[in-house]
Design a protein around this motif. Structure first.
Motif, PDB file in Angstrom:
ATOM      1  N   ASN A 192       0.867  -1.326   0.030  1.00 13.06           N
ATOM      2  CA  ASN A 192       0.002  -0.090   0.231  1.00 13.06           C
ATOM      3  C   ASN A 192       0.775   1.284  -0.025  1.00 13.06           C
ATOM      4  O   ASN A 192       0.095   2.418   0.003  1.00 13.06           O
ATOM      5  N   LEU A 193       2.194   1.259  -0.189  1.00 15.31           N
ATOM      6  CA  LEU A 193       2.996   2.483  -0.289  1.00 15.31           C
ATOM      7  C   LEU A 193       2.627   3.080  -1.568  1.00 15.31           C
ATOM      8  O   LEU A 193       3.008   4.414  -1.527  1.00 15.31           O
ATOM      9  N   HIS A 205      -0.131   4.070  -2.580  1.00 14.44           N
ATOM     10  CA  HIS A 205      -1.279   5.048  -2.285  1.00 14.44           C
ATOM     11  C   HIS A 205      -0.594   6.411  -1.699  1.00 14.44           C
ATOM     12  O   HIS A 205      -0.854   7.513  -1.913  1.00 14.44           O
ATOM     13  N   ILE A 206       0.593   6.277  -1.100  1.00 21.30           N
ATOM     14  CA  ILE A 206       1.435   7.574  -0.545  1.00 21.30           C
ATOM     15  C   ILE A 206       1.865   7.963  -1.755  1.00 21.30           C
ATOM     16  O   ILE A 206       2.015   9.322  -2.006  1.00 21.30           O
ATOM     17  N   SER A 248      -1.713   8.905   5.734  1.00 22.76           N
ATOM     18  CA  SER A 248      -0.744   8.235   6.726  1.00 22.76           C
ATOM     19  C   SER A 248      -0.378   6.769   6.134  1.00 22.76           C
ATOM     20  O   SER A 248      -1.468   6.271   5.479  1.00 22.76           O
ATOM     21  N   TRP A 249       0.630   6.256   6.366  1.00 23.43           N
ATOM     22  CA  TRP A 249       0.630   4.936   6.160  1.00 23.43           C
ATOM     23  C   TRP A 249       1.724   4.255   7.490  1.00 23.43           C
ATOM     24  O   TRP A 249       2.565   4.721   8.010  1.00 23.43           O
ATOM     25  N   GLU A 250       0.926   2.949   8.018  1.00 27.09           N
ATOM     26  CA  GLU A 250       1.562   2.504   9.099  1.00 27.09           C
ATOM     27  C   GLU A 250       1.147   0.895   9.199  1.00 27.09           C
ATOM     28  O   GLU A 250      -0.025   0.381   9.010  1.00 27.09           O
ATOM     29  N   LYS A 274      -1.044  -0.265   6.307  1.00 28.27           N
ATOM     30  CA  LYS A 274      -2.216   0.430   6.362  1.00 28.27           C
ATOM     31  C   LYS A 274      -2.072   1.933   5.826  1.00 28.27           C
ATOM     32  O   LYS A 274      -1.548   2.470   6.728  1.00 28.27           O
ATOM     33  N   PHE A 275      -2.871   2.238   4.835  1.00 27.71           N
ATOM     34  CA  PHE A 275      -2.913   3.668   4.178  1.00 27.71           C
ATOM     35  C   PHE A 275      -4.263   4.247   4.767  1.00 27.71           C
ATOM     36  O   PHE A 275      -5.495   3.572   4.585  1.00 27.71           O
TER      37      PHE A 275
END
Length: 215
Positions: free
Chosen positions: A88-89, A91-92, A206-208, A211-212
């Motif tokens: 999901n990076l 999406h960043i 945010s991404w962690e 999870k975006f």
């Protein structure tokens, strides 16, 4: 078995050897930050001011803020499911357009969101800025040096020197809503100590832990 997204081979476009090495190093730095910090945030800067930005860096000195080279950051994070360094990076990467930056941090999400929601620093508008308020100077003594008479008159101000002080003889509009400031107007606003813009930072996403989230 989940596929590994590490050690991806990515294209850095055609460039000279030195430039390619720098881009490759930047990709490695960003991916290392993804591994080192648990949280990644996209920050959108409004009315960027270098001095204020340095203050933010000091407030987050244990974290890492990256700004610039959006295209290289997109390569580092990945632009699609096949390229992305971690889930999901991509999406960043899609958020990396314009005046944005990346914050890598181990602070809690609530703290990050609260800090930037409450952050605003008033500053002087620069030439070309679009005013959101009308500022009119009324006749009277002005706190300007006599050496600025020519600049003031270029603005259409009717000014004279009376007993060593600058006096405005008729009202003058210094800024109008929606009309870009001229260099002379911006200089006058500084002399008036009138700050008309706010340097703000908005958390876009945010991404962690894969999870975006978009804000």
């Amino acid at each position: 078995m989940a596929r590994s997204k590490r050690n991806k081979i990515v294209s850095l476009t055609k460039t000279d050897a030195k430039g390619k090495d720098l881009k490759k190093k930047l990709v490695e730095v960003l991916r290392s930050a993804v591994d080192e910090y648990k949280g990644l945030y996209v920050l959108n800067f409004e009315n960027m001011r270098a001095a204020k930005f340095r203050e933010i860096r000091m407030d987050w000195k244990e974290s890492k803020i990256f700004m610039g080279k959006n295209s290289i950051a997109q390569i580092a994070l990945g632009r699609n499911p096949e390229e992305e360094y971690k889930d999901n990076l991509r999406h960043i990467s899609k958020k990396l357009e314009g005046s944005v930056g990346l914050l890598f941090t181990n602070r809690k999400k609530d703290e990050v969101l609260k800090y930037f929601k409450n952050y605003a620093a008033a500053d002087f508008a620069k030439a070309g800025a679009i005013p959101t308020e009308e500022i009119v100077l009324q006749p009277g003594v002005l706190d300007f040096p006599v050496t600025m008479l020519d600049t003031l008159r270029k603005l259409g101000m009717v000014v004279e020197v009376d007993d060593g002080t600058v006096v405005l003889r008729s009202p003058i509009t210094i800024s109008s809503v929606g009309v870009p400031l001229t260099p002379e107007q911006a200089k006058i606003l500084v002399k008036l100590d009138t700050r008309t813009i706010d340097f703000k930072v908005k958390v876009e996403a945010s991404w962690e832990n894969g999870k975006f989230k978009e804000y």
